[in-house]
Design an enzyme around this catalytic site. Sequence first.
Site, PDB file in Angstrom:
ATOM      1  N   HIS A  49       0.844  -1.184   0.000  1.00  0.00           N
ATOM      2  CA  HIS A  49       0.000   0.000   0.000  1.00  0.00           C
ATOM      3  C   HIS A  49       0.886   1.243   0.000  1.00  0.00           C
ATOM      4  O   HIS A  49       2.078   1.182   0.310  1.00  0.00           O
ATOM      5  CB  HIS A  49      -0.928  -0.015   1.204  1.00  0.00           C
ATOM      6  CG  HIS A  49      -2.060  -0.990   1.055  1.00  0.00           C
ATOM      7  ND1 HIS A  49      -3.139  -1.028   1.919  1.00  0.00           N
ATOM      8  CD2 HIS A  49      -2.283  -1.971   0.143  1.00  0.00           C
ATOM      9  CE1 HIS A  49      -3.972  -1.991   1.544  1.00  0.00           C
ATOM     10  NE2 HIS A  49      -3.476  -2.571   0.472  1.00  0.00           N
ATOM     11  N   GLU A  51       1.210   3.886   1.868  1.00  0.00           N
ATOM     12  CA  GLU A  51       1.869   4.325   3.094  1.00  0.00           C
ATOM     13  C   GLU A  51       3.144   3.525   3.357  1.00  0.00           C
ATOM     14  O   GLU A  51       4.195   4.089   3.705  1.00  0.00           O
ATOM     15  CB  GLU A  51       0.912   4.176   4.282  1.00  0.00           C
ATOM     16  CG  GLU A  51      -0.364   4.982   4.147  1.00  0.00           C
ATOM     17  CD  GLU A  51      -1.512   4.233   3.478  1.00  0.00           C
ATOM     18  OE1 GLU A  51      -2.670   4.504   3.843  1.00  0.00           O
ATOM     19  OE2 GLU A  51      -1.253   3.376   2.605  1.00  0.00           O
ATOM     20  N   ALA A 153     -17.957   5.603 -30.709  1.00  0.00           N
ATOM     21  CA  ALA A 153     -17.320   6.316 -31.811  1.00  0.00           C
ATOM     22  C   ALA A 153     -18.433   6.537 -32.821  1.00  0.00           C
ATOM     23  O   ALA A 153     -18.877   5.595 -33.487  1.00  0.00           O
ATOM     24  CB  ALA A 153     -16.184   5.503 -32.414  1.00  0.00           C
ATOM     25  N   SER A 167     -18.405   0.202 -40.747  1.00  0.00           N
ATOM     26  CA  SER A 167     -18.062   1.114 -39.654  1.00  0.00           C
ATOM     27  C   SER A 167     -16.587   1.493 -39.615  1.00  0.00           C
ATOM     28  O   SER A 167     -16.187   2.330 -38.800  1.00  0.00           O
ATOM     29  CB  SER A 167     -18.435   0.465 -38.313  1.00  0.00           C
ATOM     30  OG  SER A 167     -17.693  -0.732 -38.115  1.00  0.00           O
ATOM     31  N   ARG A 183      -8.451   1.568 -23.408  1.00  0.00           N
ATOM     32  CA  ARG A 183      -8.524   0.142 -23.089  1.00  0.00           C
ATOM     33  C   ARG A 183      -7.425  -0.263 -22.097  1.00  0.00           C
ATOM     34  O   ARG A 183      -7.627  -1.125 -21.246  1.00  0.00           O
ATOM     35  CB  ARG A 183      -8.368  -0.686 -24.360  1.00  0.00           C
ATOM     36  CG  ARG A 183      -9.563  -0.670 -25.292  1.00  0.00           C
ATOM     37  CD  ARG A 183      -9.304  -1.511 -26.534  1.00  0.00           C
ATOM     38  NE  ARG A 183     -10.472  -1.595 -27.405  1.00  0.00           N
ATOM     39  CZ  ARG A 183     -10.515  -2.305 -28.517  1.00  0.00           C
ATOM     40  NH1 ARG A 183      -9.445  -2.980 -28.913  1.00  0.00           N
ATOM     41  NH2 ARG A 183     -11.615  -2.324 -29.253  1.00  0.00           N
ATOM     42  N   ARG A 206      -3.872  -1.865 -28.489  1.00  0.00           N
ATOM     43  CA  ARG A 206      -2.737  -1.766 -29.413  1.00  0.00           C
ATOM     44  C   ARG A 206      -2.113  -0.367 -29.399  1.00  0.00           C
ATOM     45  O   ARG A 206      -1.505   0.064 -30.375  1.00  0.00           O
ATOM     46  CB  ARG A 206      -3.197  -2.137 -30.833  1.00  0.00           C
ATOM     47  CG  ARG A 206      -3.706  -3.577 -30.919  1.00  0.00           C
ATOM     48  CD  ARG A 206      -4.004  -3.999 -32.347  1.00  0.00           C
ATOM     49  NE  ARG A 206      -5.198  -3.382 -32.886  1.00  0.00           N
ATOM     50  CZ  ARG A 206      -6.443  -3.800 -32.656  1.00  0.00           C
ATOM     51  NH1 ARG A 206      -6.660  -4.836 -31.856  1.00  0.00           N
ATOM     52  NH2 ARG A 206      -7.475  -3.196 -33.228  1.00  0.00           N
ATOM     53  N   GLU A 289     -18.029  -1.545 -25.084  1.00  0.00           N
ATOM     54  CA  GLU A 289     -17.799  -1.167 -26.480  1.00  0.00           C
ATOM     55  C   GLU A 289     -18.794  -1.853 -27.412  1.00  0.00           C
ATOM     56  O   GLU A 289     -18.538  -2.008 -28.600  1.00  0.00           O
ATOM     57  CB  GLU A 289     -16.367  -1.530 -26.893  1.00  0.00           C
ATOM     58  CG  GLU A 289     -15.297  -0.664 -26.262  1.00  0.00           C
ATOM     59  CD  GLU A 289     -13.980  -0.745 -26.992  1.00  0.00           C
ATOM     60  OE1 GLU A 289     -13.927  -1.351 -28.076  1.00  0.00           O
ATOM     61  OE2 GLU A 289     -12.988  -0.211 -26.482  1.00  0.00           O
ATOM     62  N   LEU A 294     -26.735  -3.170 -26.687  1.00  0.00           N
ATOM     63  CA  LEU A 294     -26.069  -3.311 -25.391  1.00  0.00           C
ATOM     64  C   LEU A 294     -25.994  -1.971 -24.679  1.00  0.00           C
ATOM     65  O   LEU A 294     -26.280  -1.873 -23.479  1.00  0.00           O
ATOM     66  CB  LEU A 294     -24.669  -3.896 -25.577  1.00  0.00           C
ATOM     67  CG  LEU A 294     -23.829  -4.078 -24.303  1.00  0.00           C
ATOM     68  CD1 LEU A 294     -24.557  -4.953 -23.283  1.00  0.00           C
ATOM     69  CD2 LEU A 294     -22.467  -4.689 -24.646  1.00  0.00           C
ATOM     70  N   HIS A 295     -25.641  -0.913 -25.407  1.00  0.00           N
ATOM     71  CA  HIS A 295     -25.568   0.409 -24.785  1.00  0.00           C
ATOM     72  C   HIS A 295     -26.940   0.847 -24.282  1.00  0.00           C
ATOM     73  O   HIS A 295     -27.062   1.399 -23.181  1.00  0.00           O
ATOM     74  CB  HIS A 295     -25.019   1.429 -25.787  1.00  0.00           C
ATOM     75  CG  HIS A 295     -23.537   1.398 -25.922  1.00  0.00           C
ATOM     76  ND1 HIS A 295     -22.684   1.650 -24.868  1.00  0.00           N
ATOM     77  CD2 HIS A 295     -22.738   1.145 -26.992  1.00  0.00           C
ATOM     78  CE1 HIS A 295     -21.424   1.564 -25.277  1.00  0.00           C
ATOM     79  NE2 HIS A 295     -21.434   1.235 -26.555  1.00  0.00           N
TER      80      HIS A 295
END
Length: 361
Positions: A49, A51, A153, A167, A183, A206, A289, A294-295
């Site tokens: 930790h 400290e 995006a 896309s 990521r 990447r 993503e 899903l979003h």
Amino acid sequence: MDERFIQRTLALAAKGRGHTKTNPMVGAVLVRDGRILAEGYHRAYGAEHAEVDCLRRAKEDPAGATLYVNLEPCSHHGKTPPCVDAIVRAKIARVVVGMEDPNPKVAGGGIARLRQSGVEVTTGVLEAECAHLNRAFITGITKHRPYILAKYAATVDGRIATRSGESQWITGEAARKDGHRLRGEVDGILVGTRTALLDDPRLTNRSGEGKQPVRIVLDRMGRLDAGAKLFDGEIETVVYTARMDRKKADRLAEQGVAVVFTEERDGVLDTASFLEDLYDRGVGTLLVEGGGTLHGSMIKDDFVDEFVLYLAPTLLGGGREAVRGEGVEFLKDRREYVFTEVERCGSDLKIRGVRACLQES
């Protein structure tokens, strides 16, 4: 003076971003008469930790000095011994704490033990800033799930692909590189079945910075092919399903993929269930993503804590939506966020927002 050194602990703590998993980001600064004697931070999950790291680096006797830390020192045995014990042994005279630890195992206990041992303690210095830095940790402790970032995006008219599904690429190279860097800061990346089938992504970082997060895919009906790029065995991968054929599940397990059978709710996988399982697996921050479905589901169930939008100066006039679903019926039910970052990213805009209650905490 106290604020200056707590600000320094926050800068040190941030160095651990992406490596502490479900642990908090913590920095520590040892000071005597306004002079810094040593600095430390929590470098990785399971490591010392902040400290202890700081005290170990001190080149002179820390007795009588002041220790600054952005989060209350722990007072319980976990993967490491209590930090309070190390502070008391070092004969620190004063400890300045940014915020109290929300973990019930600590929650004021560390501060109380320091005071009982004769250490002067000052609390609540830059408390809001400290809470904002560790908003993912606080979310995990209080809700027992990962902190969720939704990444998009999209075009100006909210599309992530043309009507034919094309896309690559909506945004420019700078935005894509920044997305890969993002990521490298999270513990896991999540996509749904449709995205995995259409794009066959690797979901790797990447950027050359940070780490490779856990790859997570929702495959309720077990439709994905065992030969998908996600299942190359190179990076930890988890699949959540409700109806996958057992032979396929066994084959994926042989490839090193963790297949988790989970419950369904209203024709979809139970989100709360798999999020809890991910948290138990050490996924403290999760980057979503996936596609629009899903979003939309994540927003509907109010799981999105933060969003990162890469906005391209492009109009498609139709196509695949960034978010799909019925949405809320009344404005009073909308999800409130605060913009924390708006900047140029090559030819695109990067817009980041945090749940309003977290920004204000």
